[in-house]
Design an enzyme around this catalytic site. Structure first.
Site, mmCIF file in Angstrom:
data_model
loop_
_atom_site.group_PDB
_atom_site.id
_atom_site.type_symbol
_atom_site.label_atom_id
_atom_site.label_comp_id
_atom_site.label_asym_id
_atom_site.label_seq_id
_atom_site.Cartn_x
_atom_site.Cartn_y
_atom_site.Cartn_z
ATOM 1 N N LYS A 1 0.670 -1.144 0.047
ATOM 2 C CA LYS A 1 0.023 0.046 -0.206
ATOM 3 C C LYS A 1 0.784 1.282 -0.041
ATOM 4 O O LYS A 1 2.041 1.385 0.269
ATOM 5 C CB LYS A 1 -0.798 0.007 1.143
ATOM 6 N N ASP B 1 -6.762 4.311 -4.288
ATOM 7 C CA ASP B 1 -7.516 4.134 -3.026
ATOM 8 C C ASP B 1 -8.295 5.546 -2.844
ATOM 9 O O ASP B 1 -8.630 6.387 -3.671
ATOM 10 C CB ASP B 1 -6.599 3.777 -1.939
#
Ligand code: GLU
Length: 445
Positions: free
Chosen positions: A126, A166
């Site tokens: 991430k 995201d």
């Protein structure tokens, strides 16, 4: 067993002081893992947990850029490459002022298990930045993305690490990031990013996939009790990509979605949220939810407050971490809640999850319920690798099959570990075992 796991967990937390969201995500996974380690003591001997909790690589970098007024701005960029046992690191980039290392690590840690659950060859990672795209011009967003990629490009690649979107990173940002990657590397490497535009290597259904998948997962949970999402009264938090597409899919399956929210307030529309209007306001105009009220009759807009004050039989938290606390959970339960499907990552606090589980509510944790997004990213990678592009119907069918599969594997795992219906346990164990097996096979790395 529990005390050995506790000792490992305490060491992990002590090594990352102050990273509260990461601690929360680790704690939740560890709570599920004692029975696995009783069955598989070899995982302990191989220090799988200690290795799994330490990212393979963490990159933190300066992102300098020039705003429209000619001022130099500095943000911080992150990429946490958490685990590559199952495939290249894979996970989104979040651009939001709240982003810090603890948040990126919690997201990356959860991503390992989520990606494992999809059944696709994906590791977990991430990244993101504390950059706030809100109220920034397209030019500013482009210059920020170009600067961000000017550092990130050396760490990513089709076989290394494949970022996507995201919160705060959608098609526009992926476009600017891809353009800069291509310019620096002189390679049209489609598989380096997912969430691309449809005319330049993107996949149909990728924008819809997280929200659609969350509803499909929730429908599968309801089915185990002979129920369906049709006719349910649904409340969705958020009004970004995940929320909008969850609303669309829930309505397509016959649910009545009465409320959604943004960071400033929420709307209640008893006739059912008008998705076309919501898309126009949020996606085209990049406006605030408040504007919905002015354009539609018999709608109430509540400034501030919590969307979880609205009664629902199905709750779909699709905004952000820790947005639904124990009190909100208790209130929803008192007022007839049947099921929760987490479209966001870790939106329910630990206390809220306990409240739901003790009340026997069907609870689909994010790492299972929202895995449709990253699963469809893997479908995008497949299309890129074969230089092919699939139809909407075919891709949506693949997504639906994957979600049903994830549901069934979580349910079967929970059952085989003696706690039927516990999707948290099922998701954590099922996701973990596949990664742990791969790590054992690949030696001490
Ligand atoms: N950010 C999304 C997630 O939380 C998608 C990641 C991806 O497609 O790589 O799973």
């Amino acid at each position: 067993m529990d005390s050995r796991l506790d000792a490992i967990k305490e060491a992990v937390l002590a090594r990352s002081p102050g990273e509260l969201e990461f601690h929360q995500a680790v704690d939740e996974v560890f709570q599920s893992l004692a029975p696995v380690h009783r069955r598989h003591p070899e995982f302990l001997d191989a220090a799988v947990l200690e290795r799994l909790c330490e990212p393979e690589r963490q990159i933190i970098f300066r992102v300098p850029w020039v705003d429209d007024a000619g001022r130099i701005q500095i943000n911080r960029g992150f990429r946490v490459e958490f685990n590559s046992a199952l495939g290249p690191f894979k996970g989104g980039l979040r651009f939001h002022p709240s982003v810090n290392l603890g948040i990126v690590k919690f997201l990356g840690f959860e991503q390992i298990f989520k990606n494992s659950l999809t059944g696709m060859p994906l590791g977990g990672g991430k990244g993101g930045s504390d950059f706030d795209p809100r109220d920034r011009s397209d030019g500013e967003v482009m210059r920020f993305c170009q600067s961000f990629m000017t550092e990130l490009y050396r760490h990513i690649g089709e076989y290394t690490d494949v970022p996507a979107g995201d919160i705060g990173v959608g098609g526009r940002e992926i476009g600017y990031l891809f353009g800069q990657y291509k310019r620096i590397t002189n390679r049209y490497e489609s598989g380096v990013l997912t969430g691309k535009g449809i005319s330049w290597g993107g996949s149909l259904v990728r924008p819809e996939a997280t929200g659609y998948g969350t509803v499909i997962f929730t429908e599968q949970m309801l089915k185990t009790q002979g129920k369906s999402i049709e006719g349910q009264r649904v409340v969705v938090s958020g009004s970004g990509n995940v929320a909008i597409n969850a609303i669309e899919k829930a309505q397509a399956l016959g649910a009545l979605v009465v409320a959604c929210s943004d960071s400033e307030g929420y709307v209640v529309d008893e006739a059912g949220i008008d998705v076309a209007l919501l898309r126009q306001i949020k996606e085209v105009e990049r406006g605030r939810l408040k504007e919905y009220e002015a354009q539609r009759a018999r709608v109430s807009y509540v400034q501030g407050g919590s969307v979880w004050d609205v009664d629902a039989t199905v709750a779909l938290p699709c905004a952000t971490q820790n947005e639904l606390d124990g009190d909100a959970a208790a209130r929803l339960v008192r007022n007839g809640l049947l099921a929760v499907g987490e479209g966001a990552n870790m939106p329910s606090t630990r206390r809220a999850v306990t409240v739901f589980q003790e009340a026997g509510i069907l609870f689909g944790p994010g790492k299972a319920a929202n895995a449709g997004g990253v699963a469809t990213s893997a479908l995008e990678m497949q299309q890129n690798a074969s230089r092919d592009s699939w139809s909407f119907a075919h891709t949506e069918q693949r997504l639906a099959t994957i979600m049903v599969d994830i549901h069934d594997r979580c349910a079967a795992t929970a059952e085989s570990y003696g706690d039927p219906g516990n999707y948290v346990l099922g998701a954590n164990i099922c996701g973990f075992v596949k990664v742990a097996d791969a790590m054992l096979a690949q030696g001490v790395i």
